[in-house]
Design an enzyme around this catalytic site. Sequence first.
Site, mmCIF file in Angstrom:
data_model
loop_
_atom_site.group_PDB
_atom_site.id
_atom_site.type_symbol
_atom_site.label_atom_id
_atom_site.label_comp_id
_atom_site.label_asym_id
_atom_site.label_seq_id
_atom_site.Cartn_x
_atom_site.Cartn_y
_atom_site.Cartn_z
ATOM 1 C CB ILE A 145 -4.981 1.365 -7.767
ATOM 2 C CG1 ILE A 145 -5.965 2.199 -6.924
ATOM 3 C CG2 ILE A 145 -3.663 1.189 -7.030
ATOM 4 C CD1 ILE A 145 -6.405 1.507 -5.644
ATOM 5 C CG HIS A 146 -9.293 0.826 -8.496
ATOM 6 N ND1 HIS A 146 -9.099 -0.533 -8.384
ATOM 7 C CD2 HIS A 146 -9.631 1.259 -7.250
ATOM 8 C CE1 HIS A 146 -9.318 -0.905 -7.141
ATOM 9 N NE2 HIS A 146 -9.643 0.148 -6.430
ATOM 10 C CD GLU A 147 -12.402 2.450 -12.397
ATOM 11 O OE1 GLU A 147 -13.600 2.173 -12.292
ATOM 12 O OE2 GLU A 147 -11.666 2.708 -11.414
#
Length: 287
Positions: A145-147
Amino acid sequence: MKTITVAHSPDADDIFMYYAIKFGWVGAKDAKFENIAADIETLNQATLKGEYDICAISFALYPFVKDDYALLKTAVSFGQGYGPKLVKRKDKKLKKNFKVALSGEFTTNALLFKIAYPEARITYMNFLDIEKAVIEGTVDAGVLIHESILNYNDELEVEKEMWDIWEDLSGGGLPLPLGGMCLRRSIPLHSAIDYENTLIKAVDVANKNRKVLATMLLEKGLIRVDASTLDKYLDLYANDESVNLSEVQYKALDKLFELGYKHGFYENLIKAKDFLIPSEYEDLRNK
């Protein structure tokens, strides 16, 4: 002046959308915002305990906290053709009961994953540790998830995009609801409206001053990624669609809640618009 706790994740889009307030560009009328940063599942668990006045959450959590928190219309993240990724080692073939690392029990990706892979063996860990766990073989696969969806190790490959799972489950045509914010219901209504409007303005100001704000965040070391990656990530998750929930985003949230209800994860079927702060009250009072 009262202090209002605002908790958000340390990932780039949350930092970007909040820091117009932190830098003093935007402020509430009668309160000082005090920010706390923690990973999204920590925030989900904190919201279940009622720890913060305003908190970033995974949208999949919201039906569990609807009685204590109102859903905010701003600082939202949706995927449109992209989202979390289920990854594995390139030399790994997954069995039906493969062991997978997810970033938290109440995350949106966990809800969709459980529906799509009912036989998988799930373990939860901090999202920053998932890539390493997959590479080292601690788990067979993991959801990034995220970056980390933008830059992951060359030893890994995408087994399935969570966007594709969402498309299959939802019937298509809707953005993927990932995260938003909620506000404690015990806060007086006129103050709640002011706080939400402050956050709306903060996200709007951040978007309109993206280059300046992004540069400041990078110079102060507040972001985990470099300038190029930050630019790509903000394109995905902190953009014009983050300022105020749209009609299609409401439909997407309702579909997410419907899927959770139909598969036995929620006790009640809810509609997102029924749990907003009634901001029209302020207009009526002013008249």
